[in-house]
Design a protein around this motif. Sequence first.
Motif, PDB file in Angstrom:
ATOM      1  N   LEU A 165       0.830  -1.202   0.000  1.00 55.73           N
ATOM      2  CA  LEU A 165       0.000   0.000   0.000  1.00 55.73           C
ATOM      3  C   LEU A 165       0.865   1.254   0.000  1.00 55.73           C
ATOM      4  O   LEU A 165       0.555   2.239  -0.684  1.00 55.73           O
ATOM      5  CB  LEU A 165      -0.910   0.011   1.226  1.00 55.73           C
ATOM      6  CG  LEU A 165      -2.044  -1.015   1.275  1.00 55.73           C
ATOM      7  CD1 LEU A 165      -2.792  -0.912   2.602  1.00 55.73           C
ATOM      8  CD2 LEU A 165      -3.005  -0.833   0.114  1.00 55.73           C
ATOM      9  N   ALA A 166       1.949   1.219   0.765  1.00 55.05           N
ATOM     10  CA  ALA A 166       2.841   2.381   0.847  1.00 55.05           C
ATOM     11  C   ALA A 166       3.486   2.682  -0.499  1.00 55.05           C
ATOM     12  O   ALA A 166       3.544   3.834  -0.940  1.00 55.05           O
ATOM     13  CB  ALA A 166       3.909   2.148   1.905  1.00 55.05           C
ATOM     14  N   ILE A 167       3.957   1.637  -1.164  1.00 56.16           N
ATOM     15  CA  ILE A 167       4.650   1.836  -2.436  1.00 56.16           C
ATOM     16  C   ILE A 167       3.668   2.241  -3.525  1.00 56.16           C
ATOM     17  O   ILE A 167       3.880   3.228  -4.244  1.00 56.16           O
ATOM     18  CB  ILE A 167       5.414   0.559  -2.828  1.00 56.16           C
ATOM     19  CG1 ILE A 167       6.538   0.294  -1.806  1.00 56.16           C
ATOM     20  CG2 ILE A 167       5.981   0.676  -4.244  1.00 56.16           C
ATOM     21  CD1 ILE A 167       7.238  -1.033  -1.989  1.00 56.16           C
ATOM     22  N   TRP A 168       2.576   1.491  -3.671  1.00 53.79           N
ATOM     23  CA  TRP A 168       1.617   1.808  -4.733  1.00 53.79           C
ATOM     24  C   TRP A 168       0.893   3.116  -4.450  1.00 53.79           C
ATOM     25  O   TRP A 168       0.578   3.873  -5.359  1.00 53.79           O
ATOM     26  CB  TRP A 168       0.601   0.679  -4.883  1.00 53.79           C
ATOM     27  CG  TRP A 168      -0.250   0.858  -6.106  1.00 53.79           C
ATOM     28  CD1 TRP A 168       0.076   0.532  -7.394  1.00 53.79           C
ATOM     29  CD2 TRP A 168      -1.553   1.441  -6.160  1.00 53.79           C
ATOM     30  NE1 TRP A 168      -0.950   0.862  -8.248  1.00 53.79           N
ATOM     31  CE2 TRP A 168      -1.967   1.421  -7.526  1.00 53.79           C
ATOM     32  CE3 TRP A 168      -2.415   1.969  -5.198  1.00 53.79           C
ATOM     33  CZ2 TRP A 168      -3.203   1.919  -7.928  1.00 53.79           C
ATOM     34  CZ3 TRP A 168      -3.651   2.461  -5.612  1.00 53.79           C
ATOM     35  CH2 TRP A 168      -4.030   2.438  -6.966  1.00 53.79           C
ATOM     36  N   GLY A 169       0.637   3.379  -3.175  1.00 55.92           N
ATOM     37  CA  GLY A 169      -0.063   4.607  -2.804  1.00 55.92           C
ATOM     38  C   GLY A 169       0.840   5.808  -2.681  1.00 55.92           C
ATOM     39  O   GLY A 169       0.396   6.877  -2.268  1.00 55.92           O
ATOM     40  N   ARG A 170       2.130   5.645  -3.015  1.00 57.67           N
ATOM     41  CA  ARG A 170       3.098   6.739  -2.973  1.00 57.67           C
ATOM     42  C   ARG A 170       3.176   7.395  -1.601  1.00 57.67           C
ATOM     43  O   ARG A 170       3.194   8.606  -1.462  1.00 57.67           O
ATOM     44  CB  ARG A 170       2.768   7.782  -4.044  1.00 57.67           C
ATOM     45  CG  ARG A 170       2.903   7.256  -5.461  1.00 57.67           C
ATOM     46  CD  ARG A 170       2.655   8.348  -6.483  1.00 57.67           C
ATOM     47  NE  ARG A 170       2.805   7.832  -7.845  1.00 57.67           N
ATOM     48  CZ  ARG A 170       2.609   8.560  -8.945  1.00 57.67           C
ATOM     49  NH1 ARG A 170       2.262   9.837  -8.835  1.00 57.67           N
ATOM     50  NH2 ARG A 170       2.748   8.024 -10.134  1.00 57.67           N
ATOM     51  N   GLY A 171       3.206   6.539  -0.588  1.00 55.87           N
ATOM     52  CA  GLY A 171       3.427   7.044   0.758  1.00 55.87           C
ATOM     53  C   GLY A 171       2.200   7.586   1.455  1.00 55.87           C
ATOM     54  O   GLY A 171       2.335   8.476   2.302  1.00 55.87           O
ATOM     55  N   ARG A 172       1.020   7.086   1.118  1.00 55.97           N
ATOM     56  CA  ARG A 172      -0.177   7.510   1.856  1.00 55.97           C
ATOM     57  C   ARG A 172       0.013   7.174   3.335  1.00 55.97           C
ATOM     58  O   ARG A 172       0.279   6.024   3.702  1.00 55.97           O
ATOM     59  CB  ARG A 172      -1.424   6.811   1.313  1.00 55.97           C
ATOM     60  CG  ARG A 172      -1.758   7.159  -0.142  1.00 55.97           C
ATOM     61  CD  ARG A 172      -2.278   8.568  -0.265  1.00 55.97           C
ATOM     62  NE  ARG A 172      -2.522   8.953  -1.659  1.00 55.97           N
ATOM     63  CZ  ARG A 172      -3.720   8.929  -2.242  1.00 55.97           C
ATOM     64  NH1 ARG A 172      -4.774   8.520  -1.549  1.00 55.97           N
ATOM     65  NH2 ARG A 172      -3.860   9.295  -3.493  1.00 55.97           N
ATOM     66  N   ILE A 173      -0.136   8.171   4.186  1.00 55.48           N
ATOM     67  CA  ILE A 173       0.229   8.019   5.594  1.00 55.48           C
ATOM     68  C   ILE A 173      -0.832   7.275   6.403  1.00 55.48           C
ATOM     69  O   ILE A 173      -0.516   6.442   7.267  1.00 55.48           O
ATOM     70  CB  ILE A 173       0.482   9.405   6.231  1.00 55.48           C
ATOM     71  CG1 ILE A 173       1.644  10.108   5.513  1.00 55.48           C
ATOM     72  CG2 ILE A 173       0.780   9.275   7.716  1.00 55.48           C
ATOM     73  CD1 ILE A 173       2.959   9.403   5.628  1.00 55.48           C
TER      74      ILE A 173
END
Length: 290
Positions: free
Chosen positions: A217-225
């Motif tokens: 999720l972090a990688i695909w979401g470009r760091g969504r916190i």
Amino acid sequence: MTSTTDARTDPRTEPTRRGGAADTTRQAVVLVTSLLAIVAAFIGSGAVGGTPIQDAAGGWLDADSTLVAPARPAFGVWSVIYTGMLAYAIWQVLPAQRTSARHRRIGYAVAASLVLNAVWIGVVQLDLLWLSLPVIVILVAVLAWLFVQLRRMPPNGAVDAFVTDGSIGLYLGWVIVATAANATAVLQAAGFEGWGLPAEAWAIGVISAAALVGIALAIWGRGRIAPALSLSWGLAWVAVGRLTDEPSSPATGIAAAVAAGVVLLVTLVARVASIRSARDDRQAGAAGRA
């Protein structure tokens, strides 16, 4: 150049139409289901006559039931999630949001997630532990779909990002941990013995799987916190539970703590990379226009 047809079918460039009965109905459904979820939560807490979740379904969902169960303070995150989802329901019901392509796309899926949450509480209250697993799996699938849509359709300003993406992100991250704990409880209640592998090995495997989802999720979401915060919160409380309470398992506790840290670290790295990429794109665009 984007064709006229593509512009009509791309939700990010969908022309705003005048709101009608369908938009009003969707807004009302989201608002009502958010209130339904809050009522169900009160029932699940035992505050209005229901059985507290930790005591329902044979106690298999309590903090000391399995090695993957978070310690009890972790569940306080539900108050934040319910508040966020109610804030989203109020935000999307405002007249200015009625014709938003974003809310049109996700509205009924948000409502479905809230209904599924209430259904999950209901089946647990009925001591149907086995049925709680498919319900929460469907819930996490709906939330994952929402995450994809929000990633594809950028927010319309800071408020939309905070209320919509933040609330749904927190919801998703926590439900990933809850699904892992729920699956473990169902398997143990059914008498699963791990095919000869130690219980700690299975617990570490489940925790690793949850962490890998968080990393993806972090990688695909470009760091969504938001998803990383609630997912790491849950894993950290798994660590606290195994290091300070029963069933004691230092190995599981350390693995959960490491997993929480890795999810946060990868998210921060992905966030920084996303910011730098956006800055470079702006600079390249400015240079091209010069």
